[in-house]
Write a protein that holds these residues in place. Sequence first.
Motif, short mmCIF file in Angstrom:
data_model
loop_
_atom_site.label_atom_id
_atom_site.label_comp_id
_atom_site.label_asym_id
_atom_site.label_seq_id
_atom_site.Cartn_x
_atom_site.Cartn_y
_atom_site.Cartn_z
N ASN A 37 -8.65 5.20 5.96
CA ASN A 37 -7.85 4.13 6.53
C ASN A 37 -7.30 4.53 7.89
O ASN A 37 -7.58 5.63 8.38
N THR A 54 -4.35 1.35 -11.01
CA THR A 54 -3.31 1.53 -12.04
C THR A 54 -2.25 0.43 -11.96
O THR A 54 -1.63 0.10 -12.97
N GLY A 91 5.10 9.29 -11.44
CA GLY A 91 4.50 7.96 -11.45
C GLY A 91 3.69 7.67 -12.69
O GLY A 91 3.70 8.43 -13.66
N ALA A 92 2.95 6.56 -12.61
CA ALA A 92 2.24 6.02 -13.79
C ALA A 92 1.15 6.96 -14.29
O ALA A 92 0.96 7.11 -15.49
N ALA A 113 -7.49 5.29 -7.29
CA ALA A 113 -6.94 5.63 -8.62
C ALA A 113 -5.58 4.98 -8.81
O ALA A 113 -5.22 4.56 -9.91
N LEU A 114 -4.82 4.87 -7.72
CA LEU A 114 -3.48 4.29 -7.80
C LEU A 114 -3.54 2.76 -7.75
O LEU A 114 -2.81 2.08 -8.47
N MET A 140 1.18 7.03 3.71
CA MET A 140 2.08 5.92 4.02
C MET A 140 1.69 5.47 5.43
O MET A 140 1.60 6.30 6.35
N ALA A 193 1.93 10.14 -8.08
CA ALA A 193 2.93 9.73 -7.09
C ALA A 193 3.09 10.80 -6.02
O ALA A 193 2.71 11.95 -6.22
N GLY A 194 3.63 10.39 -4.87
CA GLY A 194 3.93 11.35 -3.81
C GLY A 194 2.86 11.46 -2.74
O GLY A 194 2.90 12.41 -1.95
N GLU A 195 1.96 10.51 -2.67
CA GLU A 195 0.95 10.54 -1.59
C GLU A 195 1.59 9.99 -0.31
O GLU A 195 1.08 9.04 0.31
N GLU A 203 -8.00 -2.46 -0.80
CA GLU A 203 -8.80 -1.82 0.25
C GLU A 203 -8.20 -0.53 0.77
O GLU A 203 -8.91 0.40 1.13
N ARG A 204 -6.86 -0.45 0.81
CA ARG A 204 -6.25 0.65 1.56
C ARG A 204 -5.43 1.64 0.75
O ARG A 204 -5.15 2.73 1.25
N ALA A 205 -5.02 1.30 -0.46
CA ALA A 205 -4.32 2.29 -1.29
C ALA A 205 -5.36 3.19 -1.94
O ALA A 205 -6.54 2.81 -2.06
N PHE A 206 -4.97 4.39 -2.36
CA PHE A 206 -5.88 5.25 -3.10
C PHE A 206 -6.39 4.49 -4.32
O PHE A 206 -5.61 3.87 -5.04
N ASN A 258 3.09 5.37 -7.13
CA ASN A 258 2.13 5.26 -8.24
C ASN A 258 2.76 4.46 -9.40
O ASN A 258 2.83 4.93 -10.52
N ASN A 311 1.07 4.13 -2.87
CA ASN A 311 0.73 5.54 -2.61
C ASN A 311 1.93 6.47 -2.84
O ASN A 311 1.76 7.61 -3.24
N ILE A 312 3.12 5.99 -2.57
CA ILE A 312 4.31 6.83 -2.74
C ILE A 312 4.73 6.90 -4.21
O ILE A 312 5.03 7.97 -4.72
N VAL A 315 0.85 -1.20 0.00
CA VAL A 315 0.00 0.00 0.00
C VAL A 315 0.89 1.25 0.00
O VAL A 315 0.69 2.18 -0.79
N ASN A 316 1.88 1.25 0.89
CA ASN A 316 2.77 2.41 0.99
C ASN A 316 3.50 2.65 -0.32
O ASN A 316 3.60 3.79 -0.79
N LEU A 317 4.00 1.58 -0.92
CA LEU A 317 4.74 1.73 -2.19
C LEU A 317 3.82 2.26 -3.29
O LEU A 317 4.22 3.10 -4.10
#
Lengths: 326, 326
Positions: free
Chosen positions: B185, A300, B161-162, A296-297, B172, B166-168, A291-294, A264, A261-262, A257-259
């Motif tokens: 979340n 993708t 990013g894609a 839109a991301l 994290m 990116a950069g959210e 469930e937990r990442a944005f 994309n 969101n960071i 999830v972190n990867l």
Amino acid sequence: MPESMERKFILGVDIGGTKIAAAIATICGEIVVRRRNPTQAQSGTDAVIHNILATMEETIASAKINPSQLLGIGIAVAGIVDGDNGKVIFSPNLPDWHEIPLENIVQQRFRVPVYMGNDASIAALGEWHFGLKRGVSNLIYVTISTGIGGGIIASGKLYTGACGAAGEIGHMIIDVNGPLCSCGNGGCWEALASGTALAREAAKQIAEGAETSIAELTGGDISKIDARVVFLAAKQGDELAKELISRLGYYFGIGLVNLVNIFNPELILLGGGVAKMGNLLFQPAIKVVRERAFSALANTVEIQPAILGDDSGVLGAVAFVLEHSA
Amino acid sequence: MPESMERKFILGVDIGGTKIAAAIATICGEIVVRRRNPTQAQSGTDAVIHNILATMEETIASAKINPSQLLGIGIAVAGIVDGDNGKVIFSPNLPDWHEIPLENIVQQRFRVPVYMGNDASIAALGEWHFGLKRGVSNLIYVTISTGIGGGIIASGKLYTGACGAAGEIGHMIIDVNGPLCSCGNGGCWEALASGTALAREAAKQIAEGAETSIAELTGGDISKIDARVVFLAAKQGDELAKELISRLGYYFGIGLVNLVNIFNPELILLGGGVAKMGNLLFQPAIKVVRERAFSALANTVEIQPAILGDDSGVLGAVAFVLEHSA
């Protein structure tokens, strides 16, 4: 491609804690010969350097080529590698090694360009060059075994950071109050979602009297439980083993999830020994990402097993030479 | 630089939840005129678009130039921006906006190239272009205010990013069992280390009877406590306020540890309203980085306040146009 490259070969070397893998490949990533020798990490720095050089010579000789026919030598090492200065700063696989100028040592022996980098970064490059034939520009390679490592392809280029040490994703804190990690801190992704974490949880639950067949697979010796044993028990239907792997997948998913969101990214590739568990691990992990990442991301990104398997290190090292020769 | 660029100007626009900031700048980042109008986000999408276009026209007129003298228009928007298709997918500042093709709307009005991106990414680019005159290739810009956002310069290039999202970094997860976040979340960095988190903790401790002067600053109204009020109380010597900011700094530092281990950046720049707390926040945060990030990486990174302040958005938007025109 310049004509001079066409007849050239590349030597890719992957230095692990137990074995040194080497391969001569063409610039298209076709492996001509492979060699594998023990690292003998416990024999000290000089012995390991000797084994590395001997493995390189043996591999070159097996391919029936001269070092002068090499476009270069690529070296993958676990840990923190100073790529600019060609030094191994620190490697968990080679506990005696500190600031060892391996690039220079190899260059002096073979008189061809030598490029050294972190093994997970190099594996990411290998997967990107040779594993997939698609136009992906943003890829994270995650290796999950006893630890968790990563390599980053950002905007169509290997990303290595200020001193070549980027990608220590296993030491991203996901549970600030979590269990102790091998790095000395607490709550790292690796401390919760690696093969070591799985074995530790299994041993803990067995010591607390949980009903399971896991320990039978090691003849009752709890200290011999590792991720492979838990996986075997799960495949045989052991409920605790299945539950532990599902929980591992949950924590593994939190890091993903972190990867997502960071970075994309378009693609996350999962390699390393524990990734061989396949869907037993991937399904709960991907569920957490959904469930937990944005959204839109999450929509993708594709999350898939890595492709090159045990060759990711040597082929990555080959790609690393190509990247520098381009 | 081509001669045609020398006489050109750039319009940079930063669309916030309460105000639209715009500036005409030279290609060297010298601001010629500035304008600021209310966004009126609650008046609906059409009204906001009208305000954006009117602010742009007013700014161009104030600079006594024609739109044809613009090299381009750069637009910074909070949230998820699809840069490839010029659409605002989602913005926390503009709750009615979904898939709004703002790039196209602005392009049709002014007939010059328009480039839109996420505000924190664009601010990172602005800091990198105009804030520092140094050879930094790997920079993370972190904005801490009611939320936490980020922009990434990787290998000397803005990393988006894609799909430009990116950069959210605020989302994290640093505490898998942590408090609920605005994103729905739990345990996100933003839920533990933003101005909102600080205000929430202050209100909670006051409700539980803690001894503090914080509530006196809002005339006893706990609902009016925000980060600024807690900071004011801390500056006046309030012990609870100081302790809460120190704790905020600790959690802020945990996220920085992750960024250092993942990106191995040369530089982290801290911007946004809460960053104005300065050392009260930075010192505990940097202490955590020194203690918990890999030492080779912690020793490489400089962590500093951002430089452009309130101009980071408009100047970033100017840099964003330059980046696309190069």
